[in-house]
Design a protein around this motif. Structure first.
Motif, PDB file in Angstrom:
ATOM      1  N   THR A  90      65.230  50.374  78.824  1.00  0.00           N
ATOM      2  CA  THR A  90      65.922  48.894  78.116  1.00  0.00           C
ATOM      3  C   THR A  90      66.291  49.129  77.162  1.00  0.00           C
ATOM      4  O   THR A  90      66.823  47.932  76.570  1.00  0.00           O
TER       5      THR A  90
ATOM      6  N   PRO B 107      77.781  47.301  72.257  1.00  0.00           N
ATOM      7  CA  PRO B 107      77.284  45.809  73.306  1.00  0.00           C
ATOM      8  C   PRO B 107      78.017  46.609  74.522  1.00  0.00           C
ATOM      9  O   PRO B 107      78.048  45.184  75.581  1.00  0.00           O
TER      10      PRO B 107
ATOM     11  N   ARG C 150      79.168  49.219  76.502  1.00  0.00           N
ATOM     12  CA  ARG C 150      79.172  50.423  76.551  1.00  0.00           C
ATOM     13  C   ARG C 150      79.494  50.609  78.337  1.00  0.00           C
ATOM     14  O   ARG C 150      79.381  49.119  78.962  1.00  0.00           O
TER      15      ARG C 150
ATOM     16  N   LYS D  56      73.618  50.880  68.272  1.00  0.00           N
ATOM     17  CA  LYS D  56      73.589  49.873  68.478  1.00  0.00           C
ATOM     18  C   LYS D  56      75.349  49.569  69.318  1.00  0.00           C
ATOM     19  O   LYS D  56      75.850  50.128  68.598  1.00  0.00           O
TER      20      LYS D  56
ATOM     21  N   GLN E  13      72.270  57.382  81.958  1.00  0.00           N
ATOM     22  CA  GLN E  13      71.173  57.128  82.374  1.00  0.00           C
ATOM     23  C   GLN E  13      70.672  57.514  83.215  1.00  0.00           C
ATOM     24  O   GLN E  13      70.938  58.045  84.110  1.00  0.00           O
TER      25      GLN E  13
ATOM     26  N   ASP F  15      68.726  46.683  72.400  1.00  0.00           N
ATOM     27  CA  ASP F  15      69.006  46.400  73.622  1.00  0.00           C
ATOM     28  C   ASP F  15      70.123  46.121  74.451  1.00  0.00           C
ATOM     29  O   ASP F  15      70.848  46.716  72.717  1.00  0.00           O
ATOM     30  N   THR F  16      70.179  45.626  75.224  1.00  0.00           N
ATOM     31  CA  THR F  16      71.520  46.120  75.597  1.00  0.00           C
ATOM     32  C   THR F  16      72.343  45.044  75.496  1.00  0.00           C
ATOM     33  O   THR F  16      73.958  45.371  75.490  1.00  0.00           O
ATOM     34  N   ASN F  17      72.400  44.631  74.686  1.00  0.00           N
ATOM     35  CA  ASN F  17      73.124  43.542  74.120  1.00  0.00           C
ATOM     36  C   ASN F  17      72.969  43.571  72.614  1.00  0.00           C
ATOM     37  O   ASN F  17      74.494  42.662  71.835  1.00  0.00           O
TER      38      ASN F  17
ATOM     39  N   ASN G 102      67.219  56.100  79.044  1.00  0.00           N
ATOM     40  CA  ASN G 102      68.650  56.180  78.426  1.00  0.00           C
ATOM     41  C   ASN G 102      69.197  57.516  77.311  1.00  0.00           C
ATOM     42  O   ASN G 102      67.926  57.860  76.451  1.00  0.00           O
TER      43      ASN G 102
ATOM     44  N   ASP H 126      76.328  58.817  76.370  1.00  0.00           N
ATOM     45  CA  ASP H 126      75.606  57.798  76.836  1.00  0.00           C
ATOM     46  C   ASP H 126      75.710  58.148  77.832  1.00  0.00           C
ATOM     47  O   ASP H 126      76.392  58.156  78.557  1.00  0.00           O
TER      48      ASP H 126
ATOM     49  N   TRP I 182      68.604  51.018  73.194  1.00  0.00           N
ATOM     50  CA  TRP I 182      69.156  52.138  73.129  1.00  0.00           C
ATOM     51  C   TRP I 182      68.463  52.874  71.262  1.00  0.00           C
ATOM     52  O   TRP I 182      67.902  51.940  70.897  1.00  0.00           O
TER      53      TRP I 182
END
Length: 235
Positions: free
Chosen positions: A167, A174, A176, A172, A203, A134-136, A208, A201, A169
Motif C-alpha cells: 500500500t 503519483p 507510476r 513519492k 510490485q 501512498d499511491t497518491n 513494492n 519500481d 512506497w
C-alpha cells in the motif's frame, strides 16, 4: 721656563676638553641604543600548533530519494528528498550471501524474497524506512508501517533496494506507469531516469520494490547500475 709651563697647561686643557666632548658623544650613542631596544615595534611570530586530527572517519550515508512533483507544464520535476541512513549493522538473521566471484557477490534476502548481485567494492547495510508514501504521493499516516532498505555503499555513491508493503512506497511519485516491455524478474516495471540517478519500481506478492542507483552521470557507475538492476531476482 714659564713659557713651557704655559704650553703644557694649554695642551692639558685641550686634551681635557676633547676627552669631555668624546665622552659626551659616547654617552649619547649609548642612550640612543637603549631607547631603540625598548621602543622596537618588532614582535615575535606566533606559530599555531595543529590539533590532533581524528584517526577514523565517521561516514554518514545519505542516499537521496527523488520526489517528482507536477510542474505547470504537466511534466514531472524531480526534487531531492534526503533520507539519513545510519549504517550500524549488516543484516544476518534475515539475509544470506550466495557464492561470490572475484569481483561480485550475491545477496539474498529471505525476509523480502529477492536476490541481487553487487560489487565486492560495496559494503552492505540494512535499516528501516519510517517515512513512506501512498499511491497518491501523500505521506503515509500509519506510523506502524515500515519499509526495509538495503544500501550497497561505496563512497561517494550508493545503490539500494527499498522494500515496503503493497500500500506504500519508499518515494513519492503519483504517476507510476508499469510497462510490460520493461520486465524485471518477469514483472512489469516503472523506470525513472535523471542525470544523477536511476530508479526502478516493481510490485510482487503484495510488496513494492524500488531499485535505486545514484551514479551522478558517471559512465562506469551507470554500467554497474545496469548490471545491478539486471541481476535483481524475485524468489
Amino acid at each position: 721656563m714659564s713659557t713651557k709651563n704655559s704650553t703644557y697647561i694649554i695642551l692639558g686643557l685641550i686634551l681635557l676638553i676633547l676627552a669631555g666632548i668624546g665622552g659626551y658623544f659616547l654617552f649619547q650613542v649609548y642612550l640612543t641604543n637603549q631607547q631603540v631596544s625598548y621602543t622596537s615595534t618588532t614582535t615575535p611570530k606566533i606559530e599555531l600548533l595543529p590539533t590532533d586530527s581524528p584517526t577514523e572517519e565517521i561516514v554518514e550515508v545519505t542516499p537521496s530519494v527523488i520526489t517528482p512533483t507536477a510542474s505547470v507544464s504537466g511534466k514531472i520535476t524531480p526534487t531531492a528528498v534526503k533520507t539519513t541512513i545510519a549504517p550500524t549493522k549488516i543484516p544476518t538473521a534475515t539475509a544470506t550471501s550466495a557464492a561470490s566471484s572475484s569481483t561480485s557477490q550475491t545477496f539474498i534476502s529471505d525476509t523480502d524474497s529477492f536476490s541481487i548481485v553487487y560489487s565486492l567494492k560495496r559494503k552492505l547495510y540494512q535499516d528501516f524506512e519510517s517515512t513512506l508514501y501512498d499511491t497518491n504521493g501523500n505521506v503515509s499516516q500509519d506510523k506502524t508501517v515500515k519499509g526495509n532498505r538495503y544500501t550497497f555503499y561505496n563512497a561517494p555513491t550508493n545503490f539500494a533496494v527499498h522494500v515496503s508493503p503493497g500500500t506504500v512506497w519508499s518515494w513519492k511519485n503519483p504517476d507510476r506507469q508499469f510497462s510490460q516491455s520493461s520486465l524485471i524478474s518477469g514483472q512489469p516495471s516503472y523506470r525513472y531516469d535523471i542525470a544523477a540517478q536511476t530508479i526502478i519500481d516493481l510490485q510482487y506478492n503484495n510488496k513494492n520494490y524500488t531499485i535505486q542507483c545514484i551514479h551522478n552521470g558517471n559512465s562506469t557507475l551507470k554500467t554497474e547500475c545496469e548490471a545491478f538492476i539486471s541481476s535483481f531476482k524475485l524468489l
